[in-house]
Every structure is written in C-alpha cells, then in structure tokens.
Design a protein around this motif. Structure first.
Motif, PDB file in Angstrom:
ATOM      1  N   UNK A 190      27.122  -6.608 -26.176  1.00 20.27           N
ATOM      2  CA  UNK A 190      28.623  -7.057 -25.836  1.00 20.27           C
ATOM      3  C   UNK A 190      29.348  -5.991 -24.969  1.00 20.27           C
ATOM      4  N   UNK A 191      28.725  -5.113 -24.717  1.00 20.62           N
ATOM      5  CA  UNK A 191      29.232  -3.826 -23.974  1.00 20.62           C
ATOM      6  C   UNK A 191      29.029  -4.043 -22.571  1.00 20.62           C
ATOM      7  N   UNK A 192      29.551  -3.083 -21.786  1.00 15.00           N
ATOM      8  CA  UNK A 192      29.224  -3.020 -20.349  1.00 15.00           C
ATOM      9  C   UNK A 192      28.824  -1.669 -20.027  1.00 15.00           C
ATOM     10  N   UNK A 193      28.204  -1.778 -18.659  1.00 14.13           N
ATOM     11  CA  UNK A 193      27.818  -0.704 -18.178  1.00 14.13           C
ATOM     12  C   UNK A 193      27.662  -0.907 -16.631  1.00 14.13           C
ATOM     13  N   UNK A 194      27.897   0.041 -15.619  1.00 13.06           N
ATOM     14  CA  UNK A 194      27.964  -0.160 -14.172  1.00 13.06           C
ATOM     15  C   UNK A 194      26.807   0.731 -13.753  1.00 13.06           C
ATOM     16  N   UNK A 195      25.869   0.364 -13.082  1.00 12.45           N
ATOM     17  CA  UNK A 195      24.762   1.190 -12.564  1.00 12.45           C
ATOM     18  C   UNK A 195      25.292   1.418 -11.018  1.00 12.45           C
ATOM     19  N   UNK A 196      24.712   2.548 -10.479  1.00 17.48           N
ATOM     20  CA  UNK A 196      25.007   2.842  -9.104  1.00 17.48           C
ATOM     21  C   UNK A 196      23.593   3.342  -8.464  1.00 17.48           C
ATOM     22  N   UNK A 255      25.963  -2.356  -9.907  1.00 22.34           N
ATOM     23  CA  UNK A 255      25.321  -3.464 -10.729  1.00 22.34           C
ATOM     24  C   UNK A 255      26.268  -3.177 -11.867  1.00 22.34           C
ATOM     25  N   UNK A 256      27.356  -4.275 -11.899  1.00 23.53           N
ATOM     26  CA  UNK A 256      28.192  -4.168 -13.010  1.00 23.53           C
ATOM     27  C   UNK A 256      27.608  -5.211 -14.040  1.00 23.53           C
ATOM     28  N   UNK A 296      22.033   5.805 -11.115  1.00 20.60           N
ATOM     29  CA  UNK A 296      22.879   6.263 -12.123  1.00 20.60           C
ATOM     30  C   UNK A 296      23.618   5.370 -12.775  1.00 20.60           C
ATOM     31  N   UNK A 297      24.079   5.958 -13.927  1.00 23.68           N
ATOM     32  CA  UNK A 297      24.955   5.188 -14.750  1.00 23.68           C
ATOM     33  C   UNK A 297      24.224   4.241 -16.060  1.00 23.68           C
TER      34      UNK A 297
END
Length: 125
Positions: free
Chosen positions: A15-21, A81-82, A7-8
C-alpha cells in the motif's frame, strides 16, 4: 562512457509508495526514449513503463497501470518511476534502460542498448 544510475529502491509495506530515479550520462538524453523493467525473484525480466523523448507519450505494463507513473526531467538527465499502491508482487529488481537513438516509447526490451545496475524494491504485507 554511458552510465545509468538508479536510486530510490528499498523496503516498503504493501500500500505504500516509492519513487525510483535513474540519472543518465554519456547519451543525448533529451533525444531518446527511456524505459523501466523489473525482474521478480525466480522470474524473467518484464516491462514496466516507457516514456518518449519529450515525455508526451507513455506506456505501462498491465500489472502496474493506474499505480505507477513514469516521468522525466530532461534538464537533469533523469527519469523517474513513481510507484503507488505497492503490492508484494511488485517485489523485484528494477532496471532503467536507454536505447542508442530511439526517440519513441517502446516496451520492446530488445530496443534498449544500455541498462542500469538495478535497484531492489521489496514490498512486504
């Protein structure tokens, strides 16, 4: 029955961020390494990151070093995964993967027996 549920994913500006789980069931999670791979559109699947059973050892693909961080919470059977400093070339379907029993971190795709369904990450400029 082994299940890996990611998910995520989503769309984000460069330039932005996401965190996958990725939450795992049906395996002795605390005893195995975990990995993240990705498949960009029209390309083959590639290694992103891996982490050892206890989190003490990690390794990253050259294209994500210094921007992505893999971590895990063995109490929650989850690997993360950040992703920071995202670039359009990070656009891909991201997969988490688990080996049957391997405890050390490895980038070898063939060492992973179980795969999640994938989550789409799209980075636009």
């Amino acid at each position: 029955q082994v299940q890996l549920v990611e998910s995520g994913g989503g769309s984000v500006q460069a330039g932005g961020s996401l965190r996958l789980s990725c939450t795992v069931s049906g395996l002795t999670f605390h005893g195995i390494a975990m990995g993240w791979f990705r498949q960009p559109p029209g390309k083959e699947r590639e290694f992103v990151a891996t982490i050892s059973w206890g989190g003490g050892a990690t390794s990253y693909g050259d294209s994500v070093k210094g921007r992505f961080t893999i971590s895990r919470d063995n109490a929650r059977n989850t690997v993360y995964l950040q992703m920071n400093g995202l670039k359009p070339e990070d656009t891909a379907v991201y997969y988490c993967a688990a080996p049957k029993t391997l405890s050390y971190a490895t980038a070898d795709e063939g060492s992973y027996a179980y795969w999640g369904q994938g989550t789409q990450v799209t980075v636009f400029s």
